[in-house]
Design a protein around this motif. Structure first.
Motif, PDB file in Angstrom:
ATOM      1  N   ASP A 101       0.819  -1.208   0.000  1.00  0.00           N
ATOM      2  CA  ASP A 101       0.000   0.000   0.000  1.00  0.00           C
ATOM      3  C   ASP A 101       0.855   1.263   0.000  1.00  0.00           C
TER       4      ASP A 101
ATOM      5  N   ALA B 155      -3.109  -4.138  -7.291  1.00  0.00           N
ATOM      6  CA  ALA B 155      -4.505  -4.577  -7.364  1.00  0.00           C
ATOM      7  C   ALA B 155      -4.686  -5.956  -6.738  1.00  0.00           C
ATOM      8  N   LYS B 156      -3.638  -6.778  -6.801  1.00  0.00           N
ATOM      9  CA  LYS B 156      -3.707  -8.135  -6.257  1.00  0.00           C
ATOM     10  C   LYS B 156      -3.298  -8.217  -4.790  1.00  0.00           C
ATOM     11  N   HIS B 157      -2.329  -7.384  -4.391  1.00  0.00           N
ATOM     12  CA  HIS B 157      -1.675  -7.632  -3.114  1.00  0.00           C
ATOM     13  C   HIS B 157      -1.789  -6.514  -2.076  1.00  0.00           C
TER      14      HIS B 157
ATOM     15  N   HIS C 130      -8.472  -1.851   0.822  1.00  0.00           N
ATOM     16  CA  HIS C 130      -9.428  -1.984  -0.281  1.00  0.00           C
ATOM     17  C   HIS C 130      -9.366  -0.778  -1.225  1.00  0.00           C
TER      18      HIS C 130
ATOM     19  N   ARG D  62      -6.379  -1.133  -3.566  1.00  0.00           N
ATOM     20  CA  ARG D  62      -6.627  -2.139  -4.607  1.00  0.00           C
ATOM     21  C   ARG D  62      -7.568  -1.601  -5.678  1.00  0.00           C
TER      22      ARG D  62
ATOM     23  N   GLU E 112      -6.682  -1.052  -9.631  1.00  0.00           N
ATOM     24  CA  GLU E 112      -7.489  -1.682 -10.689  1.00  0.00           C
ATOM     25  C   GLU E 112      -7.954  -0.641 -11.703  1.00  0.00           C
TER      26      GLU E 112
END
Length: 220
Positions: free
Chosen positions: A50, A181-183, A187, A190, A194
């Motif tokens: 993040d 986006a995966k890890h 929220h 991510r 995306e």
């Protein structure tokens, strides 16, 4: 009647104010993640996906904004001008959002040790594990010499080189967005990653189309 110079200056001021407003709005949205009723996730660790993504993608985006701003006065092509406007507005807002998160979490806007993408280490994806390339730049980023060349051009030469640099820039940032986006643990991070991946993939396809229409190809 206003003179042409006065009208141009007025428009420049309006655009500048709008850009600042978008940046501030993005920062405000970033800060909203911890207000009552918003997401209440704990503060991510300094070495988390993040934090690393927010620091590196914000820096990556700012160069995209710089290139988009170079369009002013160098092209008469409406498609190029609109593309640059969209990129500048979108990435300014996203930078504001990421910097808002970093401020809320208590972290610097850039990695303190000056390295990039260490947060992708062990992912099995390309371009991970620290600063890459002989230039020390993140994938897709233009060198100072390339930026100087871009600013020296005008007309169709500028259009083609702008598209080439911006396409490479988008493609270079894609693995970062895909990994986040995966890890990412948050929220909101991510979701932003995306959205970046989707929008820049679409813009990349459009830039390839524009290059083909101008008889040019992406950079090798």
């Amino acid at each position: 009647m206003e003179s042409r110079g006065t009208t141009t200056a007025t428009r420049a001021v309006v655009v500048s104010v709008a850009v600042v407003a978008v940046l501030l709005l993005g920062a405000a949205v970033g800060l909203l993640i911890q207000l009552p009723g918003a997401e209440t996730s704990s503060t991510p660790a300094r070495d988390s996906v993040d934090v690393g993504f927010s620091q590196d993608m914000a820096e990556h985006h700012l160069q995209g904004v710089t290139m988009a701003r170079a369009v002013a006065g160098r092209t008469a092509d409406d498609a190029i001008r609109q593309l640059a406007f969209d990129i500048e507005a979108t990435q300014q807002e996203q930078v504001g959002r990421m910097k808002g998160w970093l401020s809320l979490w208590g972290y610097a806007e850039q990695s303190p040790d000056g390295t990039h993408m260490a947060w992708m280490a062990g992912s099995g994806e390309s371009h991970h594990g620290g600063t890459t390339g002989a230039t020390g730049l993140m994938p897709g980023m233009a060198t100072s010499e390339e930026l100087a060349k871009l600013r020296s051009l005008a007309g169709q030469e500028f259009d083609v080189y702008f598209l080439q640099l911006m396409l490479r820039h988008h493609e270079g940032g894609a693995p970062m967005a895909e990994h986040a986006a995966k890890h990412a643990g948050q929220h909101v991070v991510r979701t932003l990653a995306e959205n970046i991946l989707k929008s820049q993939t679409a813009e990349g396809d459009y830039m390839k189309q524009l290059l083909g229409q101008r008889g040019a190809a992406p950079l090798p």
